[in-house]
Design a protein around this motif. Structure first.
Motif, mmCIF file in Angstrom:
data_model
loop_
_atom_site.group_PDB
_atom_site.id
_atom_site.type_symbol
_atom_site.label_atom_id
_atom_site.label_comp_id
_atom_site.label_asym_id
_atom_site.label_seq_id
_atom_site.Cartn_x
_atom_site.Cartn_y
_atom_site.Cartn_z
ATOM 1 N N TYR A 1 -8.591 -8.615 2.372
ATOM 2 C CA TYR A 1 -8.362 -7.834 1.152
ATOM 3 C C TYR A 1 -8.365 -6.345 1.501
ATOM 4 C CZ TYR A 1 -9.032 -6.284 -3.677
ATOM 5 O OH TYR A 1 -8.891 -5.679 -4.898
ATOM 6 N N ASN B 1 -8.299 -3.449 0.009
ATOM 7 C CA ASN B 1 -9.223 -2.471 -0.595
ATOM 8 C C ASN B 1 -10.606 -2.492 0.052
ATOM 9 O OD1 ASN B 1 -7.340 -1.589 -2.381
ATOM 10 N ND2 ASN B 1 -8.261 -2.484 -4.204
ATOM 11 N N TYR B 2 -10.942 -3.596 0.693
ATOM 12 C CA TYR B 2 -12.270 -3.728 1.304
ATOM 13 C C TYR B 2 -12.227 -3.620 2.829
ATOM 14 C CZ TYR B 2 -14.146 -5.839 -3.068
ATOM 15 O OH TYR B 2 -14.564 -6.090 -4.346
ATOM 16 N N ASN C 1 -23.847 2.087 -6.066
ATOM 17 C CA ASN C 1 -23.157 2.756 -4.952
ATOM 18 C C ASN C 1 -23.173 4.268 -5.168
ATOM 19 O OD1 ASN C 1 -21.628 0.798 -3.000
ATOM 20 N ND2 ASN C 1 -21.474 -0.094 -5.034
ATOM 21 N N GLY D 1 -4.277 5.412 5.346
ATOM 22 C CA GLY D 1 -3.757 4.112 4.926
ATOM 23 C C GLY D 1 -3.526 3.198 6.114
ATOM 24 N N SER E 1 0.834 -1.207 0.000
ATOM 25 C CA SER E 1 0.000 0.000 0.000
ATOM 26 C C SER E 1 0.867 1.255 0.000
ATOM 27 C CB SER E 1 -0.966 -0.048 1.188
ATOM 28 O OG SER E 1 -2.010 0.867 1.012
ATOM 29 N N ASN E 2 0.565 2.258 0.848
ATOM 30 C CA ASN E 2 1.286 3.542 0.771
ATOM 31 C C ASN E 2 2.417 3.620 1.795
ATOM 32 O OD1 ASN E 2 -0.232 3.742 3.065
ATOM 33 N ND2 ASN E 2 -0.737 5.894 2.796
ATOM 34 N N PHE F 1 -17.161 -0.480 4.543
ATOM 35 C CA PHE F 1 -16.776 -1.770 3.973
ATOM 36 C C PHE F 1 -16.133 -2.581 5.102
ATOM 37 C CE2 PHE F 1 -15.636 -0.961 -0.835
ATOM 38 C CZ PHE F 1 -16.970 -0.787 -1.127
ATOM 39 N N GLY G 1 6.463 4.867 -0.322
ATOM 40 C CA GLY G 1 6.745 6.051 -1.122
ATOM 41 C C GLY G 1 5.511 6.461 -1.893
ATOM 42 N N VAL G 2 5.695 7.466 -2.741
ATOM 43 C CA VAL G 2 4.585 7.941 -3.581
ATOM 44 C C VAL G 2 4.840 7.449 -5.001
ATOM 45 C CG1 VAL G 2 3.359 9.952 -4.478
ATOM 46 C CG2 VAL G 2 4.279 9.984 -2.139
ATOM 47 N N VAL G 3 3.925 6.648 -5.510
ATOM 48 C CA VAL G 3 4.063 6.126 -6.869
ATOM 49 C C VAL G 3 3.647 7.227 -7.843
ATOM 50 C CG1 VAL G 3 3.228 4.402 -8.509
ATOM 51 C CG2 VAL G 3 3.644 3.762 -6.117
ATOM 52 N N GLN H 1 -20.497 5.366 4.315
ATOM 53 C CA GLN H 1 -20.353 3.991 3.820
ATOM 54 C C GLN H 1 -19.321 3.229 4.639
ATOM 55 O OE1 GLN H 1 -19.511 3.477 -0.405
ATOM 56 N NE2 GLN H 1 -20.528 1.520 -0.302
HETATM 57 C C1 LIG Z 1 -18.255 1.926 -4.320
HETATM 58 C C2 LIG Z 1 -16.904 1.295 -4.262
HETATM 59 C C3 LIG Z 1 -16.674 0.123 -4.976
HETATM 60 C C4 LIG Z 1 -15.418 -0.487 -4.938
HETATM 61 N N1 LIG Z 1 -15.218 -1.624 -5.642
HETATM 62 C C5 LIG Z 1 -14.001 -2.211 -5.620
HETATM 63 C C6 LIG Z 1 -13.738 -3.399 -6.358
HETATM 64 O O1 LIG Z 1 -14.621 -3.922 -7.039
HETATM 65 N N2 LIG Z 1 -12.507 -3.946 -6.290
HETATM 66 C C7 LIG Z 1 -11.520 -3.373 -5.552
HETATM 67 O O2 LIG Z 1 -10.396 -3.873 -5.538
HETATM 68 N N3 LIG Z 1 -11.739 -2.282 -4.820
HETATM 69 C C8 LIG Z 1 -12.947 -1.690 -4.843
HETATM 70 N N4 LIG Z 1 -13.162 -0.572 -4.109
HETATM 71 C C9 LIG Z 1 -12.094 -0.087 -3.244
HETATM 72 C C10 LIG Z 1 -11.135 0.827 -3.986
HETATM 73 O O3 LIG Z 1 -10.574 0.175 -5.094
HETATM 74 C C11 LIG Z 1 -10.019 1.154 -3.039
HETATM 75 O O4 LIG Z 1 -10.556 1.913 -2.002
HETATM 76 C C12 LIG Z 1 -8.864 1.869 -3.728
HETATM 77 O O5 LIG Z 1 -7.729 1.764 -2.927
HETATM 78 C C13 LIG Z 1 -9.189 3.304 -3.975
HETATM 79 O O6 LIG Z 1 -8.040 3.947 -4.526
HETATM 80 P P1 LIG Z 1 -7.945 5.519 -4.558
HETATM 81 O O7 LIG Z 1 -6.592 5.850 -5.095
HETATM 82 O O8 LIG Z 1 -9.138 6.075 -5.232
HETATM 83 O O9 LIG Z 1 -8.115 5.890 -3.009
HETATM 84 P P2 LIG Z 1 -7.168 6.560 -1.980
HETATM 85 O O10 LIG Z 1 -7.929 6.491 -0.701
HETATM 86 O O11 LIG Z 1 -6.715 7.877 -2.504
HETATM 87 O O12 LIG Z 1 -5.903 5.625 -1.883
HETATM 88 C C14 LIG Z 1 -5.949 4.371 -1.285
HETATM 89 C C15 LIG Z 1 -4.607 4.130 -0.589
HETATM 90 O O13 LIG Z 1 -3.533 4.223 -1.521
HETATM 91 C C16 LIG Z 1 -2.619 5.243 -1.133
HETATM 92 N N5 LIG Z 1 -2.199 5.941 -2.349
HETATM 93 C C17 LIG Z 1 -2.963 6.692 -3.171
HETATM 94 N N6 LIG Z 1 -2.233 7.185 -4.174
HETATM 95 C C18 LIG Z 1 -0.970 6.730 -3.985
HETATM 96 C C19 LIG Z 1 0.254 6.901 -4.685
HETATM 97 N N7 LIG Z 1 0.350 7.646 -5.777
HETATM 98 N N8 LIG Z 1 1.374 6.285 -4.197
HETATM 99 C C20 LIG Z 1 1.318 5.540 -3.079
HETATM 100 N N9 LIG Z 1 0.185 5.340 -2.374
HETATM 101 C C21 LIG Z 1 -0.938 5.931 -2.824
HETATM 102 C C22 LIG Z 1 -3.363 6.138 -0.179
HETATM 103 O O14 LIG Z 1 -2.488 6.744 0.749
HETATM 104 C C23 LIG Z 1 -4.293 5.153 0.505
HETATM 105 O O15 LIG Z 1 -3.650 4.487 1.550
HETATM 106 C C24 LIG Z 1 -14.389 0.073 -4.155
HETATM 107 C C25 LIG Z 1 -14.612 1.256 -3.449
HETATM 108 C C26 LIG Z 1 -15.856 1.862 -3.493
HETATM 109 C C27 LIG Z 1 -16.095 3.131 -2.714
#
Ligand SMILES: Cc1cc2nc3c(=O)[nH]c(=O)nc-3n(C[C@H](O)[C@H](O)[C@H](O)COP(=O)(O)OP(=O)(O)OC[C@H]3O[C@@H](n4cnc5c(N)ncnc54)[C@H](O)[C@@H]3O)c2cc1C
Length: 353
Positions: free
Chosen positions: A306, A308-309, A188, A348, A75-76, A196, A79-81, A194
């Motif tokens: 998982y 993301n959830y 959604n 994160g 995850s984060n 998860f 570093g920053v990707v 919300q």
């Molecule tokens: C309605 C809904 C449906 C979803 N369905 C799915 C699904 O089907 N499958 C699935 O896998 N997920 C699903 N998700 C979850 C979603 O994929 C994750 O929450 C995802 O991590 C969101 O990424 P983001 O960059 O938008 O969010 P953010 O909250 O911005 O980032 C998530 C994490 O990554 C880090 N991060 C962001 N950008 C960077 C970067 N450039 N470098 C390093 N770290 C970084 C952040 O610090 C944070 O910890 C769903 C979410 C919602 C709300």
């Protein structure tokens, strides 16, 4: 060919001058090496990442093998990707959509799901999200299956056990990825509170049935919550997925084919007022605590969560297993000695959570 020879000569010079591999902790050495590496034959580029030191590096399996594995699941925390490439393949139109079924089909659904996920000849074109939706007004459940088959083929036999059940609606069609994504996102809507929460269990109709029964009991206290939406989604995690990781360079998730066929559980709750946040957390925790107790007692438990959830109060990185967590922490200390991403970056899941 000339480029390749130049690269080999350059690599030899580098290895004679610098006896250690290039290191982000020694930027000069890294800069020289990086300059020559641009002459290498075109290969798949790993992510560019800005480290806590401010240095940007390109991470591949050969340039920084420890960080490469850490980033896959970390995850984060490292570093920053700022850029990454992903392998891709052409995908034409395919078959997908939703089929709704009455709640009375739930036992047939659990059985169909177990057979689908555990099939030794799992069809890699088939994807499934099997969801149970609670309706507070009638204190009852309905079922929605999101099916996709990534070929231009309607009603493939692999879904027969689901498509043969009594239906209350059906949007199945041949279309494109954008169309199916818009349909999924409509379920959604933005702007609501919300939650998860997730869990991982061995593939078992019995386990699914137990989760459903616990949810049906713990959701009762939530019936008065204005505007509440509450659903359980089950997704297959068959060994055909987990067995692929090693051949792609490995990752930090701690899942292998030895875990057997698994399923992912996602609880999704949406509501309108923060006044109900604590109650919803309490009931969600009760569901997952009771499911964990049952899973442990019956051999269905898997510690993987998982990310993301995961809910804010879950610990997905701990779920990768102690050895992976120790490795992630060692990589963190190497590339982020001041622990900037552990202590100064909000949000994160941190490595020691
Ligand atoms: C309605 C809904 C449906 C979803 N369905 C799915 C699904 O089907 N499958 C699935 O896998 N997920 C699903 N998700 C979850 C979603 O994929 C994750 O929450 C995802 O991590 C969101 O990424 P983001 O960059 O938008 O969010 P953010 O909250 O911005 O980032 C998530 C994490 O990554 C880090 N991060 C962001 N950008 C960077 C970067 N450039 N470098 C390093 N770290 C970084 C952040 O610090 C944070 O910890 C769903 C979410 C919602 C709300």
């Amino acid at each position: 060919m000339i480029e390749e020879r130049m690269y080999n000569v350059a690599a030899l010079v580098i290895s004679l001058v610098y006896l250690e591999p290039p290191s982000p902790l020694h930027p000069t050495r890294y800069a020289v090496s990086k300059c020559f590496s641009r002459l290498a034959p075109r290969a798949w580029r790993g992510p560019d990442i800005v480290l806590a030191s401010g240095l940007t590096i390109n991470v591949t399996q050969t340039s920084f093998p420890d960080l490469w594995v850490a980033l896959k699941g970390g995850s984060n925390n490292f570093g920053v990707v700022t850029a990454f490439e992903s392998t891709a393949f052409p995908q034409g139109k395919f078959w997908g959509g939703f089929i709704g079924n009455p709640g009375s089909t739930k036992d047939a659904q659990f059985k169909a799901f177990e057979e689908f996920t555990g099939n030794p000849n799992y069809d890699p074109y088939a994807a499934l999200i099997n969801s149970y939706i609670f309706t507070p007004a009638t204190n009852s459940w309905s079922i929605a299956n999101n099916l996709e088959y990534t070929k231009n083929q309607s009603y493939p036999p692999y879904f027969q056990n689901f498509t043969s059940l009594p239906q209350i609606f059906n949007t199945m069609r041949i279309s494109n990825l954008t169309d199916f994504t818009l349909e999924l996102s409509a379920s959604n809507p933005d702007g609501r509170r919300q939650l998860f929460v997730t869990g991982t269990y061995s593939n078992s109709a019995k386990m699914m049935s137990e989760i459903f029964n616990i949810a049906n009991s713990t959701v009762q206290a939530l019936i008065p919550v204005p505007g509440i939406s509450y659903s359980l989604s089950f997704q297959p995690e068959p060994t055909i997925i987990t067995s692929k990781a090693a051949s792609r360079g490995g990752n930090s998730l701690g899942l292998t084919a030895a875990d057997g066929n698994l399923f992912n559980l996602l609880l999704t709750v949406s509501w309108d007022s923060s006044a109900y946040d604590a109650l919803i957390d309490t009931q969600a925790k009760a569901l997952f605590d009771q499911a964990e107790t049952y899973a442990k007692a019956n051999g269905f438990y898997n510690e993987y969560l998982y990310l993301n959830y995961a809910a804010p109060w879950q610990k997905p990185i701990a779920g990768y297993g102690a050895a992976n967590v120790a490795n992630l922490m060692a990589v963190s200390r190497k590339y982020d000695p001041l622990q900037v991403f552990q202590k100064q970056v909000p949000g994160g899941f941190k490595l020691d959570q």
